[in-house]
Design a protein around this motif. Structure first.
Motif, PDB file in Angstrom:
ATOM      1  N   ILE A 122       0.836  -1.205   0.000  1.00 29.80           N
ATOM      2  CA  ILE A 122       0.000   0.000   0.000  1.00 29.80           C
ATOM      3  C   ILE A 122       0.870   1.254   0.000  1.00 29.80           C
ATOM      4  N   SER A 123       1.904   1.262   0.843  1.00 32.52           N
ATOM      5  CA  SER A 123       2.765   2.449   0.907  1.00 32.52           C
ATOM      6  C   SER A 123       3.523   2.652  -0.399  1.00 32.52           C
ATOM      7  N   ARG A 124       3.952   1.573  -1.032  1.00 31.81           N
ATOM      8  CA  ARG A 124       4.667   1.694  -2.302  1.00 31.81           C
ATOM      9  C   ARG A 124       3.749   2.189  -3.424  1.00 31.81           C
ATOM     10  N   LEU A 125       2.508   1.769  -3.395  1.00 32.41           N
ATOM     11  CA  LEU A 125       1.561   2.252  -4.398  1.00 32.41           C
ATOM     12  C   LEU A 125       1.317   3.748  -4.240  1.00 32.41           C
ATOM     13  N   ARG A 126       1.199   4.227  -2.988  1.00 33.25           N
ATOM     14  CA  ARG A 126       1.017   5.660  -2.771  1.00 33.25           C
ATOM     15  C   ARG A 126       2.257   6.441  -3.232  1.00 33.25           C
ATOM     16  N   LYS A 127       3.438   5.876  -2.982  1.00 29.83           N
ATOM     17  CA  LYS A 127       4.670   6.537  -3.433  1.00 29.83           C
ATOM     18  C   LYS A 127       4.752   6.527  -4.960  1.00 29.83           C
ATOM     19  N   TYR A 128       4.331   5.426  -5.558  1.00 30.06           N
ATOM     20  CA  TYR A 128       4.342   5.388  -7.022  1.00 30.06           C
ATOM     21  C   TYR A 128       3.402   6.448  -7.588  1.00 30.06           C
ATOM     22  N   GLU A 129       2.222   6.591  -7.000  1.00 31.94           N
ATOM     23  CA  GLU A 129       1.259   7.582  -7.487  1.00 31.94           C
ATOM     24  C   GLU A 129       1.838   8.998  -7.421  1.00 31.94           C
ATOM     25  N   PHE A 208      -4.351   5.882 -11.948  1.00 31.72           N
ATOM     26  CA  PHE A 208      -3.572   6.753 -11.075  1.00 31.72           C
ATOM     27  C   PHE A 208      -4.248   8.119 -10.967  1.00 31.72           C
ATOM     28  N   PRO A 209      -4.216   8.734  -9.795  1.00 28.92           N
ATOM     29  CA  PRO A 209      -4.881  10.034  -9.618  1.00 28.92           C
ATOM     30  C   PRO A 209      -4.199  11.149 -10.410  1.00 28.92           C
ATOM     31  N   ASN A 210      -5.015  12.018 -10.956  1.00 33.23           N
ATOM     32  CA  ASN A 210      -4.607  13.322 -11.487  1.00 33.23           C
ATOM     33  C   ASN A 210      -3.862  13.316 -12.823  1.00 33.23           C
ATOM     34  N   VAL A 211      -2.998  12.332 -13.072  1.00 31.61           N
ATOM     35  CA  VAL A 211      -2.186  12.330 -14.288  1.00 31.61           C
ATOM     36  C   VAL A 211      -2.411  11.021 -15.042  1.00 31.61           C
ATOM     37  N   SER A 212      -2.541  11.110 -16.360  1.00 32.15           N
ATOM     38  CA  SER A 212      -2.864   9.950 -17.185  1.00 32.15           C
ATOM     39  C   SER A 212      -1.700   8.965 -17.256  1.00 32.15           C
ATOM     40  N   TRP A 213      -2.045   7.686 -17.496  1.00 29.95           N
ATOM     41  CA  TRP A 213      -0.989   6.699 -17.750  1.00 29.95           C
ATOM     42  C   TRP A 213      -0.805   6.468 -19.251  1.00 29.95           C
TER      43      TRP A 213
END
Length: 553
Positions: A122-129, A208-213
């Motif tokens: 979970i923490s790594r996913l938030r950091k990736y975002e 991902f929030p805010n920015v497109s992939w």
């Protein structure tokens, strides 16, 4: 001429609507006061002379206590509901819910995660975002790195590095390979950017929030994607053959050919020594039709990270799939309408995914025989009473909804007719459904792929699942649903195998074309026998899949 009204008591003018109570009050003040006194005395006697119920039995007190308890319960339920909507923290909050209904609504279809994701994941996913927001399309860092790409310049320490995924192969393959590419990006600190191809934006919401992939249309390498192959000068395998991978010759981008036809040099991607060089390259462009995650688990440089991210080794695609792949509103409409109309009210839902690799026109009798042999022997479906007698059962009979998916309608029709013409021997009510029968695979057709994606998702919502060997369609369904399916063995020579099926070791997909190479010893080896959690697949003897080693020791 003025008109006047005469008041007989006071002999003065007043309008016809003047207050008549004024006259009465002035005329009878003592009478009104006496009535008010007597009424107050009556109320006083009721209050103090009649018996009262005890205060603890007061309906008002009970109501207040119940209201407080309900409020506490509502808060608890609200917290739990929010936790379910976010899949235990796997999904970030803050998205516009209306733009992608499936992201948060999937939890209401009673298919949560098979277990909670690790706090580290979970923490790594938030950091990736956060990284994706900093480095995604048209950000300052992205624009600078693209400028370097155009010029061929390689910065000593670029702020952002990227993995570019080329849209390639059928839908099931694309979903599996995209999850693989994302995991690789997570492990190497890169940002994943996705070639939208012809229909990716019509199938999947932004994860991902805010920015497109999605890659912008003006990305400088877009026009080259279809031309990249093993003969390209930028292909890593060819660079190794030409010995052009020195520290003094770091290119601005490298093409990674990881498709099923890759050669021994291409496969060196899975060696730590080669990762040391690739880590210096700002842009890695990958084409693959393989779920290559199992081989990442054989690389020492990733071992600790992967162990912390996924303590249970068979949950990788389950977690990544539920995080990344949310059907668009168009596809979610196909899923939700079909589920509510045909599956929601059943006591049990059985999924049967049929993929036939035989040439010729089906349906084939030996495939039907195999489906029935598997489902009846494993007690997934009941046998029928061939005598035609109705089986009496006390109370409401148990209902089973069977969801079948196939390019052909023939198998569905045969199974449906069997349970229509004969009652189930157990007294159960068996309903058979098939959403579509497209006839043949139409990879580039948008509606075909939307239906295929909807059917994969519907299969993932079943309670038990039967899948076909080698089928990535089935792999996606089992992984999203957290299901260990019964796998139908691949028929040979037009005959049904015996046994017909086998229960899968894990919910993980199979890597169909893994390397058989020991990077440290620099020689061939059986990569399915190196560690307990990477084994050969049930449906493809040379393939690799991840298992929970604690369950299979």
């Amino acid at each position: 001429m003025k008109r006047h009204w005469r008041n007989t008591s006071h002999d003065q003018e007043s309008p016809p609507d003047s207050d008549s109570d004024t006259r009465s009050t002035r005329k009878f003040p003592l009478t009104r006061l006496m009535a008010l006194f007597l009424f107050s005395l009556f109320l006083f006697s009721l209050t103090f002379l009649l018996p009262h119920p005890p205060i603890q039995s007061s309906p008002t007190a009970k109501a207040l206590l119940q209201l407080k308890q309900n409020q506490q319960g509502d808060v608890s339920d609200s917290v739990e509901l929010q936790k379910d909507k976010l899949l235990g923290g796997l999904i970030a909050s803050g998205f516009d819910e209306r733009s992608c209904l499936s992201r948060y609504h999937s939890a209401t279809y009673s298919k949560g995660l098979s277990e909670n994701p690790s706090s580290y994941l979970i923490s790594r996913l938030r950091k990736y975002e956060a990284l994706h927001q900093e480095c995604g399309p048209y950000t300052e860092s992205y624009n600078k790195t693209v400028k370097d790409l155009r010029s061929g310049h390689v910065s000593d320490s670029p702020a952002c590095k990227y993995v570019v995924w080329i849209s390639y192969s059928g839908l099931g393959n694309r979903i599996l390979t995209l999850a693989s590419a994302f995991l690789y990006a997570l492990l190497t600190g890169r940002v994943l950017l996705v070639d939208p191809g012809v229909d990716m934006a019509d199938l999947f919401c932004e994860p991902f929030p805010n920015v497109s992939w999605f890659l912008p249309l003006d990305f400088p390498l877009n026009s080259h994607f279809s031309k990249f192959d093993q003969k390209s000068d930028q292909c890593y395998g060819k660079m190794l053959k030409n010995k052009s991978t020195t520290d003094s010759m770091v290119p601005s981008f490298v093409y990674l050919h990881l498709a099923h036809d890759y050669d021994d040099q291409d496969k060196l991607f899975f060696c730590d020594e080669d990762q040391t060089f690739l880590q210096k390259v700002p842009w890695l462009v990958v084409r693959t039709d393989n779920y290559f995650v199992p081989s990442l688990f054989l690389m020492p440089s990733f071992e600790q990270q992967l162990s912390d991210l996924f303590p249970n080794k068979e949950t990788i695609f389950h977690f990544l799939g539920r995080y990344l792949f949310h059907p668009t509103n168009k596809v979610w409409g196909l899923v939700s309408r079909y589920y509510q109309a045909y599956l929601a009210k059943a006591d049990e839902r059985v999924g049967i995914q049929i993929r036939v690799f035989d040439t010729g026109t089906g349906p084939f009798q030996h495939v039907l025989d195999q489906i029935l042999a598997c489902t009846l022997k494993e007690n997934l479906l009941p046998d029928v009473n061939r005598k035609g007698d109705v089986v009496n059962s006390s109370g409401r009979p148990k209902s089973k909804a069977v969801l079948m998916t196939s390019l052909s309608s023939g198998y569905f029709e045969k199974v449906r007719d069997m349970y229509w013409e004969h009652p189930a021997a157990t007294g159960e009510v068996i309903s058979i459904y098939q959403p579509s029968h497209e006839g043949y695979q139409q990879t580039e057709k948008k509606m075909h792929n939307q239906k295929a994606w909807a059917e994969m998702y519907l299969l993932s919502l079943t309670d038990v699942l039967v899948t076909s060997s080698w089928s990535t369609f089935g792999y996606v369904a089992q992984g999203l649903g957290g299901l260990k399916p019964w796998i139908l063995y691949k028929p040979e020579n037009g005959t049904a195998p015996d046994p017909a099926c086998q229960r899968a070791m894990s919910m993980e997909p199979c890597f169909h074309a893994p390397p058989f190479y020991d990077c440290k010893a620099k020689r061939g080896t059986d990569t399915g026998a190196l560690v307990p959690h990477v084994r050969h697949c049930e449906d493809m003897s040379w393939g690799l899949k991840l298992v929970d080693s604690n369950s299979w020791q």
